[in-house]
Design a protein around this motif. Structure first.
Motif, PDB file in Angstrom:
ATOM      1  N   MET A   1       0.856  -1.205   0.000  1.00 13.65           N
ATOM      2  CA  MET A   1       0.000   0.000   0.000  1.00 13.65           C
ATOM      3  C   MET A   1       0.885   1.246   0.000  1.00 13.65           C
ATOM      4  SD  MET A   1      -2.989   1.060   2.721  1.00 13.65           S
ATOM      5  CE  MET A   1      -3.924   2.545   2.485  1.00 13.65           C
ATOM      6  N   THR A   2       0.542   2.228  -0.840  1.00  9.11           N
ATOM      7  CA  THR A   2       1.335   3.449  -0.939  1.00  9.11           C
ATOM      8  C   THR A   2       1.155   4.314   0.291  1.00  9.11           C
ATOM      9  OG1 THR A   2       1.051   3.416  -3.342  1.00  9.11           O
ATOM     10  CG2 THR A   2       1.809   5.469  -2.348  1.00  9.11           C
ATOM     11  N   GLN A   3       2.266   4.774   0.849  1.00 13.23           N
ATOM     12  CA  GLN A   3       2.243   5.646   2.013  1.00 13.23           C
ATOM     13  C   GLN A   3       2.606   7.061   1.576  1.00 13.23           C
ATOM     14  OE1 GLN A   3       1.345   4.819   5.171  1.00 13.23           O
ATOM     15  NE2 GLN A   3       0.874   2.734   4.467  1.00 13.23           N
ATOM     16  N   PHE A   4       1.773   8.039   1.955  1.00 16.39           N
ATOM     17  CA  PHE A   4       2.032   9.430   1.599  1.00 16.39           C
ATOM     18  C   PHE A   4       2.542  10.178   2.820  1.00 16.39           C
ATOM     19  CE2 PHE A   4      -1.179   8.036  -1.439  1.00 16.39           C
ATOM     20  CZ  PHE A   4      -0.627   8.466  -2.633  1.00 16.39           C
ATOM     21  N   ARG A   5       3.554  10.996   2.597  1.00 17.58           N
ATOM     22  CA  ARG A   5       4.103  11.803   3.685  1.00 17.58           C
ATOM     23  C   ARG A   5       3.084  12.875   4.078  1.00 17.58           C
ATOM     24  NH1 ARG A   5       9.753  14.568   2.553  1.00 17.58           N
ATOM     25  NH2 ARG A   5      10.309  12.358   2.445  1.00 17.58           N
ATOM     26  N   PRO A   6       2.752  13.011   5.364  1.00 18.44           N
ATOM     27  CA  PRO A   6       1.775  14.035   5.782  1.00 18.44           C
ATOM     28  C   PRO A   6       2.315  15.442   5.530  1.00 18.44           C
ATOM     29  CG  PRO A   6       2.818  13.025   7.698  1.00 18.44           C
ATOM     30  CD  PRO A   6       3.247  12.218   6.508  1.00 18.44           C
ATOM     31  N   LEU A   7       1.416  16.344   5.175  1.00 14.78           N
ATOM     32  CA  LEU A   7       1.798  17.735   4.910  1.00 14.78           C
ATOM     33  C   LEU A   7       1.664  18.568   6.177  1.00 14.78           C
ATOM     34  CD1 LEU A   7      -0.073  18.327   1.528  1.00 14.78           C
ATOM     35  CD2 LEU A   7       2.337  17.772   1.839  1.00 14.78           C
ATOM     36  N   ALA A   8       2.473  19.621   6.247  1.00 16.74           N
ATOM     37  CA  ALA A   8       2.312  20.597   7.318  1.00 16.74           C
ATOM     38  C   ALA A   8       1.040  21.407   7.059  1.00 16.74           C
ATOM     39  CB  ALA A   8       3.521  21.511   7.385  1.00 16.74           C
ATOM     40  N   ASN A   9       0.596  22.142   8.051  1.00 18.65           N
ATOM     41  CA  ASN A   9      -0.620  22.949   7.940  1.00 18.65           C
ATOM     42  C   ASN A   9      -0.355  24.187   7.069  1.00 18.65           C
ATOM     43  OD1 ASN A   9      -3.003  24.326   8.272  1.00 18.65           O
ATOM     44  ND2 ASN A   9      -2.641  24.869  10.417  1.00 18.65           N
ATOM     45  N   PRO A  10      -0.971  24.268   5.887  1.00 17.83           N
ATOM     46  CA  PRO A  10      -0.736  25.438   5.025  1.00 17.83           C
ATOM     47  C   PRO A  10      -1.580  26.649   5.400  1.00 17.83           C
ATOM     48  CG  PRO A  10      -2.190  23.902   3.922  1.00 17.83           C
ATOM     49  CD  PRO A  10      -1.844  23.268   5.239  1.00 17.83           C
ATOM     50  N   TRP A  61      -2.247  23.014  -1.419  1.00 22.06           N
ATOM     51  CA  TRP A  61      -1.849  22.109  -0.322  1.00 22.06           C
ATOM     52  C   TRP A  61      -3.035  21.760   0.571  1.00 22.06           C
ATOM     53  CZ3 TRP A  61       2.729  25.876   0.018  1.00 22.06           C
ATOM     54  CH2 TRP A  61       3.742  25.452  -0.847  1.00 22.06           C
ATOM     55  N   GLU A  62      -4.004  22.682   0.682  1.00 19.24           N
ATOM     56  CA  GLU A  62      -5.214  22.355   1.440  1.00 19.24           C
ATOM     57  C   GLU A  62      -6.019  21.260   0.734  1.00 19.24           C
ATOM     58  OE1 GLU A  62      -5.839  22.965   4.337  1.00 19.24           O
ATOM     59  OE2 GLU A  62      -5.669  25.065   4.951  1.00 19.24           O
ATOM     60  N   PHE A  63      -5.996  21.233  -0.604  1.00 21.93           N
ATOM     61  CA  PHE A  63      -6.622  20.136  -1.322  1.00 21.93           C
ATOM     62  C   PHE A  63      -5.989  18.812  -0.909  1.00 21.93           C
ATOM     63  CE2 PHE A  63      -8.152  23.174  -4.673  1.00 21.93           C
ATOM     64  CZ  PHE A  63      -9.477  22.777  -4.656  1.00 21.93           C
ATOM     65  N   ALA A  64      -4.651  18.806  -0.819  1.00 18.84           N
ATOM     66  CA  ALA A  64      -3.950  17.584  -0.429  1.00 18.84           C
ATOM     67  C   ALA A  64      -4.269  17.195   1.012  1.00 18.84           C
ATOM     68  CB  ALA A  64      -2.449  17.763  -0.605  1.00 18.84           C
ATOM     69  N   ASN A  65      -4.589  18.197   1.845  1.00 15.86           N
ATOM     70  CA  ASN A  65      -4.947  17.943   3.243  1.00 15.86           C
ATOM     71  C   ASN A  65      -6.423  17.610   3.414  1.00 15.86           C
ATOM     72  OD1 ASN A  65      -2.513  18.067   4.561  1.00 15.86           O
ATOM     73  ND2 ASN A  65      -2.687  20.225   5.145  1.00 15.86           N
ATOM     74  N   ASN A  66      -7.149  17.500   2.305  1.00 18.28           N
ATOM     75  CA  ASN A  66      -8.577  17.157   2.328  1.00 18.28           C
ATOM     76  C   ASN A  66      -9.416  18.223   3.031  1.00 18.28           C
ATOM     77  OD1 ASN A  66     -10.677  15.427   1.567  1.00 18.28           O
ATOM     78  ND2 ASN A  66     -10.722  14.432   3.574  1.00 18.28           N
TER      79      ASN A  66
END
Length: 217
Positions: A1-10, A61-66
């Motif tokens: 399963m692909t693991q994505f690095r979590p993003l910081a709060n933009p 980046w907020e899109f990436a943070n859902n």
């Protein structure tokens, strides 16, 4: 399963870029530190790169943070600042075309541009009513700012535009406060900044045993 690095709060970046660009333009609109009606072209660089590009990136980046609201708001106002910078940049020919038309064409065109943002901002305001106090106040003040600037341009009333400048400064300060409340915490400072939630409190349901109603029957 692909693991994505979590993003910081933009969020703080988007809020800060919006706040600083808004503050600088609002000083001009309010005639503070500058002659009322002076060209606001000093904001062009900020509008293209900080309020525009940086805020647009924060939205992506907020899109990436859902975070749909953050993504839509930051991307929209990033686009607003880029569009406003384009209007002020001679190479785009927007102001030259409007000025050459004569009469009230230029002021009415800017008024229509701002009216569209009055409507857009009101939609965002409705989407903050159950978030937190800071965001709710931010979009309320921002909508009032757009209303005043729209009316000032449409009617050619400098005092109305000046009022919009003052409301814009308060809007910028609110945005900075929210950004600071996200940035400052016990992990990096000695205090925190409150931002009360407007979400309804959950009411705990009475304990009900299996097969019984609330009266124990």
């Amino acid at each position: 399963m692909t693991q994505f690095r979590p993003l910081a709060n933009p969020g703080p970046l988007g809020l800060s870029s919006f706040a600083l660009t808004t503050f600088v333009l609002s000083l001009h609109n309010g005639g503070i530190g500058q002659t009322m009606g002076a060209p606001p072209n000093v904001v062009v660089g900020l509008a293209f790169f900080y309020g525009g590009l940086c805020q647009l990136l924060a939205g992506m980046w907020e899109f990436a943070n859902n975070n749909t609201f953050g993504a839509t708001a930051f991307s929209s106002y990033g686009g607003f600042w880029m569009a406003y910078a384009a209007i002020l940049t001679p190479g785009f020919g927007v102001l030259d075309a409007l000025s050459s038309a004569g009469g009230s064409v230029e002021s009415h065109a800017i008024g229509i541009f701002l009216l569209a943002w009055v409507l857009m901002t009101f939609i965002f305001f409705l989407a903050t009513l159950r978030t937190n106090l800071g965001l709710c106040l931010l979009f309320a003040f921002l909508d009032i700012t757009f209303i005043l600037l729209c009316a000032g341009n449409w009617l050619g009333k400098a005092n109305v535009t000046k009022a919009g400048g003052y409301f814009g400064m308060f809007t910028a300060l609110i945005a900075w406060y929210i950004a600071a409340s996200d940035l400052i915490g016990h992990h990096n400072s000695f205090f925190t900044l409150p931002n009360p939630s407007l979400a309804p409190r959950r009411v705990n349901a009475p304990f009900v045993e299996d097969g019984k109603n609330e009266n124990g029957d």
